[in-house]
Write a protein that holds these residues in place. Structure first.
Motif, PDB file in Angstrom:
ATOM      1  N   GLY A 187      40.619  45.783  42.447  1.00 45.60           N
ATOM      2  CA  GLY A 187      40.661  47.093  41.818  1.00 45.60           C
ATOM      3  C   GLY A 187      41.990  47.420  41.177  1.00 45.60           C
ATOM      4  O   GLY A 187      42.817  46.547  40.909  1.00 45.60           O
ATOM      5  N   LYS A 188      42.164  48.708  40.947  1.00 42.55           N
ATOM      6  CA  LYS A 188      43.335  49.196  40.220  1.00 42.55           C
ATOM      7  C   LYS A 188      44.644  48.865  40.945  1.00 42.55           C
ATOM      8  O   LYS A 188      45.621  48.466  40.321  1.00 42.55           O
ATOM      9  N   LEU A 189      44.665  49.016  42.275  1.00 43.21           N
ATOM     10  CA  LEU A 189      45.881  48.699  43.031  1.00 43.21           C
ATOM     11  C   LEU A 189      46.267  47.236  42.846  1.00 43.21           C
ATOM     12  O   LEU A 189      47.437  46.919  42.619  1.00 43.21           O
ATOM     13  N   GLY A 190      45.309  46.340  42.912  1.00 49.06           N
ATOM     14  CA  GLY A 190      45.585  44.925  42.705  1.00 49.06           C
ATOM     15  C   GLY A 190      46.116  44.633  41.318  1.00 49.06           C
ATOM     16  O   GLY A 190      47.059  43.847  41.153  1.00 49.06           O
ATOM     17  N   ASP A 191      45.531  45.289  40.314  1.00 49.22           N
ATOM     18  CA  ASP A 191      46.013  45.116  38.941  1.00 49.22           C
ATOM     19  C   ASP A 191      47.457  45.585  38.821  1.00 49.22           C
ATOM     20  O   ASP A 191      48.287  44.937  38.179  1.00 49.22           O
ATOM     21  N   MET A 192      47.748  46.722  39.445  1.00 51.17           N
ATOM     22  CA  MET A 192      49.112  47.260  39.370  1.00 51.17           C
ATOM     23  C   MET A 192      50.098  46.356  40.111  1.00 51.17           C
ATOM     24  O   MET A 192      51.203  46.112  39.636  1.00 51.17           O
ATOM     25  N   LEU A 193      49.690  45.841  41.265  1.00 47.44           N
ATOM     26  CA  LEU A 193      50.575  44.929  42.004  1.00 47.44           C
ATOM     27  C   LEU A 193      50.814  43.638  41.227  1.00 47.44           C
ATOM     28  O   LEU A 193      51.912  43.076  41.283  1.00 47.44           O
ATOM     29  N   GLN A 194      49.824  43.165  40.487  1.00 44.35           N
ATOM     30  CA  GLN A 194      50.027  41.980  39.646  1.00 44.35           C
ATOM     31  C   GLN A 194      51.059  42.263  38.566  1.00 44.35           C
ATOM     32  O   GLN A 194      51.911  41.419  38.265  1.00 44.35           O
ATOM     33  N   MET A 195      50.991  43.454  37.988  1.00 46.07           N
ATOM     34  CA  MET A 195      51.988  43.819  36.977  1.00 46.07           C
ATOM     35  C   MET A 195      53.375  43.919  37.598  1.00 46.07           C
ATOM     36  O   MET A 195      54.356  43.454  37.024  1.00 46.07           O
ATOM     37  N   VAL A 196      53.459  44.513  38.787  1.00 41.95           N
ATOM     38  CA  VAL A 196      54.744  44.617  39.481  1.00 41.95           C
ATOM     39  C   VAL A 196      55.298  43.227  39.760  1.00 41.95           C
ATOM     40  O   VAL A 196      56.495  42.973  39.588  1.00 41.95           O
ATOM     41  N   TYR A 197      54.440  42.317  40.164  1.00 42.23           N
ATOM     42  CA  TYR A 197      54.861  40.935  40.415  1.00 42.23           C
ATOM     43  C   TYR A 197      55.493  40.326  39.155  1.00 42.23           C
ATOM     44  O   TYR A 197      56.588  39.766  39.210  1.00 42.23           O
ATOM     45  N   GLU A 198      54.820  40.458  38.021  1.00 37.85           N
ATOM     46  CA  GLU A 198      55.357  39.909  36.772  1.00 37.85           C
ATOM     47  C   GLU A 198      56.679  40.571  36.392  1.00 37.85           C
ATOM     48  O   GLU A 198      57.609  39.910  35.926  1.00 37.85           O
ATOM     49  N   ILE A 199      56.778  41.857  36.598  1.00 40.77           N
ATOM     50  CA  ILE A 199      58.007  42.593  36.288  1.00 40.77           C
ATOM     51  C   ILE A 199      59.145  42.094  37.162  1.00 40.77           C
ATOM     52  O   ILE A 199      60.247  41.824  36.686  1.00 40.77           O
ATOM     53  N   LYS A 200      58.895  41.945  38.446  1.00 39.48           N
ATOM     54  CA  LYS A 200      59.951  41.518  39.373  1.00 39.48           C
ATOM     55  C   LYS A 200      60.358  40.069  39.134  1.00 39.48           C
ATOM     56  O   LYS A 200      61.538  39.753  39.139  1.00 39.48           O
ATOM     57  N   VAL A 201      59.384  39.204  38.933  1.00 40.45           N
ATOM     58  CA  VAL A 201      59.686  37.787  38.702  1.00 40.45           C
ATOM     59  C   VAL A 201      60.555  37.612  37.457  1.00 40.45           C
ATOM     60  O   VAL A 201      61.413  36.742  37.407  1.00 40.45           O
ATOM     61  N   ASN A 202      60.356  38.486  36.482  1.00 44.40           N
ATOM     62  CA  ASN A 202      61.115  38.397  35.238  1.00 44.40           C
ATOM     63  C   ASN A 202      62.334  39.312  35.205  1.00 44.40           C
ATOM     64  O   ASN A 202      62.987  39.435  34.161  1.00 44.40           O
ATOM     65  N   GLY A 203      62.655  39.950  36.337  1.00 44.28           N
ATOM     66  CA  GLY A 203      63.865  40.764  36.437  1.00 44.28           C
ATOM     67  C   GLY A 203      63.875  42.002  35.557  1.00 44.28           C
ATOM     68  O   GLY A 203      64.920  42.386  35.038  1.00 44.28           O
ATOM     69  N   LEU A 204      62.734  42.645  35.406  1.00 45.21           N
ATOM     70  CA  LEU A 204      62.629  43.777  34.489  1.00 45.21           C
ATOM     71  C   LEU A 204      62.542  45.135  35.194  1.00 45.21           C
ATOM     72  O   LEU A 204      62.229  46.141  34.552  1.00 45.21           O
ATOM     73  N   GLU A 205      62.860  45.195  36.479  1.00 40.52           N
ATOM     74  CA  GLU A 205      62.751  46.453  37.223  1.00 40.52           C
ATOM     75  C   GLU A 205      63.592  47.567  36.605  1.00 40.52           C
ATOM     76  O   GLU A 205      63.222  48.732  36.659  1.00 40.52           O
ATOM     77  N   TYR A 206      64.718  47.214  36.030  1.00 36.60           N
ATOM     78  CA  TYR A 206      65.618  48.217  35.460  1.00 36.60           C
ATOM     79  C   TYR A 206      64.940  49.056  34.379  1.00 36.60           C
ATOM     80  O   TYR A 206      65.341  50.185  34.116  1.00 36.60           O
ATOM     81  N   LEU A 207      63.897  48.533  33.758  1.00 35.31           N
ATOM     82  CA  LEU A 207      63.188  49.270  32.718  1.00 35.31           C
ATOM     83  C   LEU A 207      62.510  50.533  33.258  1.00 35.31           C
ATOM     84  O   LEU A 207      62.183  51.434  32.499  1.00 35.31           O
ATOM     85  N   PHE A 208      62.342  50.599  34.560  1.00 35.41           N
ATOM     86  CA  PHE A 208      61.623  51.712  35.171  1.00 35.41           C
ATOM     87  C   PHE A 208      62.541  52.802  35.701  1.00 35.41           C
ATOM     88  O   PHE A 208      62.062  53.833  36.170  1.00 35.41           O
ATOM     89  N   ASN A 209      63.841  52.614  35.633  1.00 39.44           N
ATOM     90  CA  ASN A 209      64.768  53.602  36.196  1.00 39.44           C
ATOM     91  C   ASN A 209      64.568  55.000  35.611  1.00 39.44           C
ATOM     92  O   ASN A 209      64.598  55.980  36.335  1.00 39.44           O
ATOM     93  N   ARG A 210      64.348  55.108  34.331  1.00 41.50           N
ATOM     94  CA  ARG A 210      64.177  56.415  33.691  1.00 41.50           C
ATOM     95  C   ARG A 210      62.767  56.978  33.851  1.00 41.50           C
ATOM     96  O   ARG A 210      62.542  58.155  33.610  1.00 41.50           O
TER      97      ARG A 210
END
Length: 103
Positions: free
Chosen positions: A76-99
């Motif tokens: 479901g939606k939670l799994g889809d969101m966690l997959q996106m979070v995984y890709e973001i973290k693996v690629n070091g893009l967390e800083y994009l979410f600070n704002r």
């Protein structure tokens, strides 16, 4: 019938996966333009269960998200969101979410 090369299968899978998350923002060359509303939702959604309950998904520890990728994301939606979070973290893009985070 000849099997499709891996990269074609992967491209098809990516289009299907992102269909729920703004496929209208993708062109035929897989140029993904994320929907800002989805990014805001991703930045502010909190984990509904477990050790990290009530923590923002984007703030989950990377090893925890990697564990999900190895064991299987929820459906479901939670799994889809966690997959996106995984890709973001693996690629070091967390800083994009600070704002994007609301208090």
């Amino acid at each position: 019938m000849q099997a499709l090369p891996f990269y074609l299968d992967e491209a098809t899978h990516a289009k299907q996966r992102y269909a729920k998350w703004g496929a209208d923002k993708m062109d035929e060359n897989m140029d993904c333009r994320p929907d800002p509303e989805i990014l805001i939702q991703l930045a502010n959604t909190r984990m509904p269960f477990g050790k990290y309950k009530d923590r923002r998904l984007i703030d989950l520890p990377e090893p925890y998200v990697v564990w999900f990728s190895q064991k299987g994301f929820p459906h479901g939606k939670l799994g889809d969101m966690l997959q996106m979070v995984y890709e973001i973290k693996v690629n070091g893009l967390e800083y994009l979410f600070n704002r994007l985070k609301s208090d």
